[in-house]
Design a protein around this motif. Structure first.
Motif, PDB file in Angstrom:
ATOM      1  N   VAL A  23      37.183  30.356  82.515  1.00  0.00           N
ATOM      2  CA  VAL A  23      36.092  29.969  82.813  1.00  0.00           C
ATOM      3  C   VAL A  23      35.287  28.182  82.818  1.00  0.00           C
ATOM      4  N   LEU A  24      35.907  28.177  81.402  1.00  0.00           N
ATOM      5  CA  LEU A  24      35.542  27.114  80.453  1.00  0.00           C
ATOM      6  C   LEU A  24      36.335  25.320  81.168  1.00  0.00           C
ATOM      7  N   ALA A  25      36.997  26.285  81.934  1.00  0.00           N
ATOM      8  CA  ALA A  25      38.339  25.059  82.143  1.00  0.00           C
ATOM      9  C   ALA A  25      37.460  24.427  83.426  1.00  0.00           C
ATOM     10  N   LEU A  26      37.515  25.967  84.140  1.00  0.00           N
ATOM     11  CA  LEU A  26      36.640  25.510  85.995  1.00  0.00           C
ATOM     12  C   LEU A  26      35.487  24.529  86.316  1.00  0.00           C
ATOM     13  N   LEU A  27      34.670  25.130  85.123  1.00  0.00           N
ATOM     14  CA  LEU A  27      33.014  24.287  84.820  1.00  0.00           C
ATOM     15  C   LEU A  27      33.049  22.980  84.354  1.00  0.00           C
ATOM     16  N   VAL A  28      34.576  23.258  83.646  1.00  0.00           N
ATOM     17  CA  VAL A  28      34.611  21.490  83.073  1.00  0.00           C
ATOM     18  C   VAL A  28      35.524  20.874  84.442  1.00  0.00           C
ATOM     19  N   ASP A  43      36.476  10.821  97.086  1.00  0.00           N
ATOM     20  CA  ASP A  43      37.693  10.696  96.082  1.00  0.00           C
ATOM     21  C   ASP A  43      39.109  12.496  96.246  1.00  0.00           C
ATOM     22  N   LYS A  44      39.777  11.174  96.015  1.00  0.00           N
ATOM     23  CA  LYS A  44      40.751  12.750  96.285  1.00  0.00           C
ATOM     24  C   LYS A  44      41.325  13.325  95.175  1.00  0.00           C
ATOM     25  N   LEU A  45      41.264  12.836  93.797  1.00  0.00           N
ATOM     26  CA  LEU A  45      41.665  12.985  92.469  1.00  0.00           C
ATOM     27  C   LEU A  45      41.331  14.621  92.023  1.00  0.00           C
ATOM     28  N   LEU A  46      39.914  14.991  92.328  1.00  0.00           N
ATOM     29  CA  LEU A  46      38.965  15.616  92.040  1.00  0.00           C
ATOM     30  C   LEU A  46      38.732  16.448  93.105  1.00  0.00           C
ATOM     31  N   PRO A  47      39.293  17.064  94.155  1.00  0.00           N
ATOM     32  CA  PRO A  47      38.609  17.765  95.338  1.00  0.00           C
ATOM     33  C   PRO A  47      37.488  19.508  94.969  1.00  0.00           C
ATOM     34  N   GLY A  48      36.173  19.440  95.311  1.00  0.00           N
ATOM     35  CA  GLY A  48      35.680  20.423  95.214  1.00  0.00           C
ATOM     36  C   GLY A  48      36.136  21.659  95.148  1.00  0.00           C
ATOM     37  N   PHE A  49      36.026  22.997  95.444  1.00  0.00           N
ATOM     38  CA  PHE A  49      36.300  23.841  95.524  1.00  0.00           C
ATOM     39  C   PHE A  49      36.200  24.660  96.808  1.00  0.00           C
ATOM     40  N   VAL A  50      34.993  23.533  97.775  1.00  0.00           N
ATOM     41  CA  VAL A  50      35.211  24.068  99.178  1.00  0.00           C
ATOM     42  C   VAL A  50      36.401  23.690  99.711  1.00  0.00           C
ATOM     43  N   GLU A  51      36.967  21.951  99.262  1.00  0.00           N
ATOM     44  CA  GLU A  51      38.134  21.631  99.724  1.00  0.00           C
ATOM     45  C   GLU A  51      39.190  22.116  99.685  1.00  0.00           C
ATOM     46  N   ILE A  52      39.127  22.677  98.011  1.00  0.00           N
ATOM     47  CA  ILE A  52      40.068  23.413  98.183  1.00  0.00           C
ATOM     48  C   ILE A  52      40.676  24.687  98.807  1.00  0.00           C
ATOM     49  N   HIS A  53      39.146  25.232  98.758  1.00  0.00           N
ATOM     50  CA  HIS A  53      39.638  26.487  99.810  1.00  0.00           C
ATOM     51  C   HIS A  53      39.903  26.436 101.656  1.00  0.00           C
ATOM     52  N   ASP A  54      38.896  25.250 101.945  1.00  0.00           N
ATOM     53  CA  ASP A  54      40.121  25.196 103.109  1.00  0.00           C
ATOM     54  C   ASP A  54      41.507  24.525 103.193  1.00  0.00           C
ATOM     55  N   ALA A  55      42.090  23.838 102.156  1.00  0.00           N
ATOM     56  CA  ALA A  55      43.178  23.796 102.287  1.00  0.00           C
ATOM     57  C   ALA A  55      44.140  24.536 102.209  1.00  0.00           C
ATOM     58  N   MET A  56      43.823  25.374 100.835  1.00  0.00           N
ATOM     59  CA  MET A  56      44.182  26.709 101.150  1.00  0.00           C
ATOM     60  C   MET A  56      44.595  27.498 102.452  1.00  0.00           C
ATOM     61  N   GLU A  57      43.512  28.090 102.952  1.00  0.00           N
ATOM     62  CA  GLU A  57      42.951  28.449 104.123  1.00  0.00           C
ATOM     63  C   GLU A  57      43.608  27.679 105.321  1.00  0.00           C
ATOM     64  N   ARG A  58      44.032  26.460 105.022  1.00  0.00           N
ATOM     65  CA  ARG A  58      44.888  25.857 106.407  1.00  0.00           C
ATOM     66  C   ARG A  58      46.386  25.881 105.827  1.00  0.00           C
ATOM     67  N   MET A  59      46.946  26.614 104.735  1.00  0.00           N
ATOM     68  CA  MET A  59      48.310  26.483 104.440  1.00  0.00           C
ATOM     69  C   MET A  59      48.684  28.404 104.221  1.00  0.00           C
ATOM     70  N   VAL A 237      45.591  20.308  97.897  1.00  0.00           N
ATOM     71  CA  VAL A 237      46.768  21.342  98.048  1.00  0.00           C
ATOM     72  C   VAL A 237      47.466  21.189  96.751  1.00  0.00           C
ATOM     73  N   ILE A 238      47.641  20.568  96.148  1.00  0.00           N
ATOM     74  CA  ILE A 238      49.037  20.702  94.689  1.00  0.00           C
ATOM     75  C   ILE A 238      48.025  21.337  93.221  1.00  0.00           C
ATOM     76  N   LEU A 239      46.633  20.959  93.418  1.00  0.00           N
ATOM     77  CA  LEU A 239      45.422  22.069  92.078  1.00  0.00           C
ATOM     78  C   LEU A 239      45.976  23.558  92.492  1.00  0.00           C
ATOM     79  N   PRO A 240      45.694  23.669  93.366  1.00  0.00           N
ATOM     80  CA  PRO A 240      45.970  25.206  94.272  1.00  0.00           C
ATOM     81  C   PRO A 240      47.491  26.248  94.358  1.00  0.00           C
TER      82      PRO A 240
END
Length: 271
Positions: A23-28, A43-59, A237-240
């Motif tokens: 939880v602490l890691a996710l908050l940071v 910025d693409k280095l640290l995408p938000g959780f919404v962007e990650i959700h959209d990417a995973m929905e696509r993949m 895509v990489i992080l998830p």
């Protein structure tokens, strides 16, 4: 006053303490993403959780326009097939050679030096050779996992076999057991649970060799997808994918642990 070293957490406290670092890691991460997005919305280095959700929905949920497949699940299936095949073959080799070299001194004297030398060769240095010999298909990837994992398993099981009490062998021979009976009825049952533990320890290396081989030459797989999208800086895509690989490794480790407890309850009871 009870000393800190003697205090044992309850099951609820243990679960809370286990989840807390995640939880602490996710908050940071969310804080870092918010800061970077405030400075540069693109910025693409640290995408938000919404962007990650959209990417995973696509993949994971949207069929590919080119192949019609769900890419994430196809990548997972391909990688798990290679991983399981490589680890299973390495486990069979490790059990057979480790047990025989530890049980039969003549085998140990002949094979132990060769195994030691092989274990010192960096498996990644052999990757070009494997591609030349076996091609860039499935065989070379599985062989890399076998070469990377089997020597460790052999050496570990050899050591475990040598550590078994000598008195057991003496008693077996006193009762008239031959070499085969001693190996299969005395040594093998005690080495099998140790094989599960050794395989669990080698899973990290097996994943490393799998991802490396898929990154170099493959058309599918988790490692292939990560290295394919890195050229576009697709961290969403990489992080998830990295998190998914970690989760798969954790689940496989738990499966091996539970399987060992069910098959060899006497071993874990003694521990």
């Amino acid at each position: 006053m009870k000393r800190l070293i003697n205090r044992q957490p309850s099951s609820v406290t243990r679960a809370f303490l286990g989840i807390l670092p995640l939880v602490l890691a996710l908050l940071v991460y969310q804080w870092g993403s918010t800061v970077r997005k405030a400075e540069n919305p693109q910025d693409k280095l640290l995408p938000g959780f919404v962007e990650i959700h959209d990417a995973m929905e696509r993949m994971a949920l949207t069929p590919s326009k080119r192949t019609g497949e769900l890419l994430m699940w196809e990548d997972t299936k391909s990688s798990l097939k290679r991983l399981v095949s490589g680890v299973a073959i390495a486990a069979a080799i490790g059990l057979t050679v480790g047990l025989l070299t530890g049980a039969i001194p003549l085998f140990g004297a002949s094979l132990t030096p060769v195994i030691t030398v092989i274990s010192l060769i960096p498996p990644m240095a052999l990757l070009p050779i494997l591609f030349i010999v076996f091609g860039i298909g499935e065989v070379s990837k599985v062989v890399l996992i076998v070469i990377g994992v089997a020597p460790f398993l052999i050496r570990d099981l050899y050591q475990r076999t040598c550590e078994l009490p000598r008195e057991q062998l003496v008693k077996s021979m006193t009762l008239g057991a031959n070499s085969g009976q001693i190996i299969f009825r005395v040594l093998l049952p005690q080495i099998l649970p140790r094989l599960f533990a050794s395989v669990r320890l080698s899973l990290g290396a097996a994943w490393l060799f799998l991802i490396a081989s898929e990154a170099v030459a493959s058309t599918d797989g988790l490692g292939y997808r990560i290295f394919l999208v890195r050229r576009y800086m697709s961290m969403d895509v990489i992080l998830p994918y990295v998190a998914w690989i970690t989760l798969l490794a954790f689940l496989i480790d738990c499966l091996l642990q539970q399987g060992s407890k069910r098959l060899f309850p006497w071993y874990h009871a003694a521990k």
